[in-house]
Design a protein around this motif. Sequence first.
Motif, PDB file in Angstrom:
ATOM      1  N   VAL A  56       2.419  -7.998  -7.510  1.00 52.37           N
ATOM      2  CA  VAL A  56       2.515  -8.457  -8.898  1.00 52.37           C
ATOM      3  C   VAL A  56       1.145  -8.420  -9.577  1.00 52.37           C
ATOM      4  O   VAL A  56       0.990  -7.915 -10.697  1.00 52.37           O
ATOM      5  N   LEU A  57       0.124  -8.955  -8.878  1.00 46.73           N
ATOM      6  CA  LEU A  57      -1.215  -9.019  -9.469  1.00 46.73           C
ATOM      7  C   LEU A  57      -1.807  -7.628  -9.700  1.00 46.73           C
ATOM      8  O   LEU A  57      -2.417  -7.369 -10.737  1.00 46.73           O
ATOM      9  N   SER A  58      -1.635  -6.734  -8.728  1.00 44.58           N
ATOM     10  CA  SER A  58      -2.228  -5.402  -8.850  1.00 44.58           C
ATOM     11  C   SER A  58      -1.623  -4.618 -10.004  1.00 44.58           C
ATOM     12  O   SER A  58      -2.305  -3.796 -10.635  1.00 44.58           O
ATOM     13  N   ARG A  59      -0.331  -4.861 -10.303  1.00 48.07           N
ATOM     14  CA  ARG A  59       0.301  -4.157 -11.423  1.00 48.07           C
ATOM     15  C   ARG A  59      -0.288  -4.572 -12.758  1.00 48.07           C
ATOM     16  O   ARG A  59      -0.146  -3.868 -13.755  1.00 48.07           O
ATOM     17  N   ARG A  60      -0.940  -5.730 -12.783  1.00 50.14           N
ATOM     18  CA  ARG A  60      -1.552  -6.220 -14.015  1.00 50.14           C
ATOM     19  C   ARG A  60      -3.006  -5.780 -14.163  1.00 50.14           C
ATOM     20  O   ARG A  60      -3.641  -6.076 -15.171  1.00 50.14           O
ATOM     21  N   MET A  61      -3.516  -5.100 -13.140  1.00 52.67           N
ATOM     22  CA  MET A  61      -4.896  -4.612 -13.180  1.00 52.67           C
ATOM     23  C   MET A  61      -4.961  -3.278 -13.928  1.00 52.67           C
ATOM     24  O   MET A  61      -4.003  -2.517 -13.944  1.00 52.67           O
ATOM     25  N   PRO A  62      -6.108  -2.979 -14.560  1.00 56.78           N
ATOM     26  CA  PRO A  62      -6.254  -1.678 -15.242  1.00 56.78           C
ATOM     27  C   PRO A  62      -6.326  -0.540 -14.229  1.00 56.78           C
ATOM     28  O   PRO A  62      -6.619  -0.749 -13.053  1.00 56.78           O
ATOM     29  N   GLY A  63      -6.042   0.660 -14.680  1.00 54.19           N
ATOM     30  CA  GLY A  63      -6.129   1.821 -13.812  1.00 54.19           C
ATOM     31  C   GLY A  63      -4.764   2.409 -13.508  1.00 54.19           C
ATOM     32  O   GLY A  63      -3.724   1.826 -13.836  1.00 54.19           O
ATOM     33  N   ASP A  64      -4.778   3.573 -12.856  1.00 57.97           N
ATOM     34  CA  ASP A  64      -3.530   4.247 -12.519  1.00 57.97           C
ATOM     35  C   ASP A  64      -2.920   3.666 -11.242  1.00 57.97           C
ATOM     36  O   ASP A  64      -3.428   2.692 -10.675  1.00 57.97           O
ATOM     37  N   GLY A  65      -1.820   4.261 -10.804  1.00 57.99           N
ATOM     38  CA  GLY A  65      -1.122   3.769  -9.629  1.00 57.99           C
ATOM     39  C   GLY A  65      -1.971   3.785  -8.380  1.00 57.99           C
ATOM     40  O   GLY A  65      -1.869   2.882  -7.538  1.00 57.99           O
ATOM     41  N   TYR A  66      -2.818   4.813  -8.233  1.00 57.78           N
ATOM     42  CA  TYR A  66      -3.687   4.894  -7.062  1.00 57.78           C
ATOM     43  C   TYR A  66      -4.683   3.735  -7.036  1.00 57.78           C
ATOM     44  O   TYR A  66      -4.866   3.079  -6.001  1.00 57.78           O
ATOM     45  N   GLN A  67      -5.301   3.463  -8.174  1.00 53.79           N
ATOM     46  CA  GLN A  67      -6.262   2.366  -8.252  1.00 53.79           C
ATOM     47  C   GLN A  67      -5.577   1.026  -7.997  1.00 53.79           C
ATOM     48  O   GLN A  67      -6.138   0.137  -7.334  1.00 53.79           O
ATOM     49  N   GLN A  68      -4.386   0.864  -8.524  1.00 54.10           N
ATOM     50  CA  GLN A  68      -3.650  -0.373  -8.287  1.00 54.10           C
ATOM     51  C   GLN A  68      -3.299  -0.537  -6.812  1.00 54.10           C
ATOM     52  O   GLN A  68      -3.252  -1.655  -6.289  1.00 54.10           O
ATOM     53  N   GLY A  69      -3.067   0.586  -6.120  1.00 52.87           N
ATOM     54  CA  GLY A  69      -2.819   0.533  -4.689  1.00 52.87           C
ATOM     55  C   GLY A  69      -4.040   0.027  -3.928  1.00 52.87           C
ATOM     56  O   GLY A  69      -3.918  -0.739  -2.967  1.00 52.87           O
ATOM     57  N   ILE A  70      -5.234   0.451  -4.352  1.00 54.64           N
ATOM     58  CA  ILE A  70      -6.464  -0.040  -3.736  1.00 54.64           C
ATOM     59  C   ILE A  70      -6.642  -1.529  -4.001  1.00 54.64           C
ATOM     60  O   ILE A  70      -7.000  -2.304  -3.099  1.00 54.64           O
ATOM     61  N   ASP A  71      -6.389  -1.953  -5.248  1.00 55.19           N
ATOM     62  CA  ASP A  71      -6.492  -3.375  -5.583  1.00 55.19           C
ATOM     63  C   ASP A  71      -5.530  -4.208  -4.734  1.00 55.19           C
ATOM     64  O   ASP A  71      -5.886  -5.298  -4.254  1.00 55.19           O
ATOM     65  N   GLU A  72      -4.339  -3.698  -4.547  1.00 58.83           N
ATOM     66  CA  GLU A  72      -3.347  -4.388  -3.722  1.00 58.83           C
ATOM     67  C   GLU A  72      -3.837  -4.518  -2.289  1.00 58.83           C
ATOM     68  O   GLU A  72      -3.735  -5.585  -1.671  1.00 58.83           O
ATOM     69  N   TYR A  73      -4.397  -3.433  -1.757  1.00 64.59           N
ATOM     70  CA  TYR A  73      -4.897  -3.447  -0.376  1.00 64.59           C
ATOM     71  C   TYR A  73      -6.035  -4.453  -0.225  1.00 64.59           C
ATOM     72  O   TYR A  73      -6.125  -5.162   0.789  1.00 64.59           O
ATOM     73  N   ILE A  74      -6.912  -4.528  -1.212  1.00 68.03           N
ATOM     74  CA  ILE A  74      -8.018  -5.489  -1.185  1.00 68.03           C
ATOM     75  C   ILE A  74      -7.497  -6.914  -1.079  1.00 68.03           C
ATOM     76  O   ILE A  74      -8.029  -7.739  -0.326  1.00 68.03           O
ATOM     77  N   LEU A  75      -6.446  -7.222  -1.824  1.00 67.74           N
ATOM     78  CA  LEU A  75      -5.896  -8.572  -1.837  1.00 67.74           C
ATOM     79  C   LEU A  75      -5.149  -8.913  -0.550  1.00 67.74           C
ATOM     80  O   LEU A  75      -5.186 -10.055  -0.085  1.00 67.74           O
ATOM     81  N   VAL A  76      -4.504  -7.926   0.062  1.00 71.38           N
ATOM     82  CA  VAL A  76      -3.651  -8.202   1.224  1.00 71.38           C
ATOM     83  C   VAL A  76      -4.414  -8.145   2.539  1.00 71.38           C
ATOM     84  O   VAL A  76      -4.160  -8.945   3.442  1.00 71.38           O
ATOM     85  N   SER A  77      -5.364  -7.209   2.676  1.00 72.86           N
ATOM     86  CA  SER A  77      -5.963  -6.913   3.984  1.00 72.86           C
ATOM     87  C   SER A  77      -7.427  -7.323   4.074  1.00 72.86           C
ATOM     88  O   SER A  77      -8.317  -6.536   3.743  1.00 72.86           O
TER      89      SER A  77
END
Length: 300
Positions: A84-105
């Motif tokens: 949910v949080l990563s989808r609210r971050m700026p950037g494309d899908g790839y960047q949001q995937g990195i943001d998601e990984y940062i938060l989870v791992s």
Amino acid sequence: MKVVFDQVLVLILFFALGWFLCKKNIIKDEQAGALSACVVYIFLPCTMLRTFLANFTARYLSEKYPLLLVGGAVIVGIILLSMVLSRRMPGDGYQQGIDEYILVSPSYAYIGYELCGALFGSVPLLDMIIFTIPSSLLYTYSIGYCRILGKKISLRYLINPIIFSIFIGAGLGLSGIEIPNAFSVLLDKAAGCTGPVGMIVAGTAMARYSFREIVKDKISYLLVAFRLVIIPASVALILRALRLDAYVRPAVLMLATPVGTNSVVFPRMIGMECKSAASALLLSHIACLATIPVLVSFFC
């Protein structure tokens, strides 16, 4: 608190050493890759084997299996929140995937295990490893790996030496088979390299970016705040509210650690830009000198 600070500081100094040696071209990219391979294929699996062989018995399993259940529930909750949080971050899908990984791992394999073993001993370390197994299976080496590389989710990403060592160590521990003393010494020596070498590898991953560029990434500060404080503190308070106090320590030692090195290493494998991940990686390793001692002292 000083004991925790000293343990974290030693690991951070290894991180700085890796950055310095790579920045001065003493350690080159291919050599850093070799060090990373040693951690993944030798040192970390030896840590798993040693811990399971020494402590994983039928009695332990019958008493501690809820660690898997609680660890699984915690990581699923964090994955959903991070999506949910990563989808609210700026950037494309790839960047949001990195943001998601940062938060989870977080970097629980390099810092969390080392810190837990040094502060609390081998049995609490095994508790933490058991608690983090769902994270490895459900995200770090599966969904998260695919997300950060832009790949389709596949079961073959679950086949890695770390997962193998967990199952082999668990099987040998339950069997009660005594291993030769020389093999036990080998495991001890190799496992002792996990934290220092892992942090050197983390430092080398940072060397390709300038410090000035990295600290300008505003989104990284938000990600680091969630990674180091908001997520671990929230999980600890929820577990206490649910009267699951026995699981607070492994949860905090797992979730309070800095951004995982894989958030930089994996994108580099396919030649993708990962400056934002590098920024979060550096900032979190600096800030954790203050946040980990406070959280461990308060919750553990």
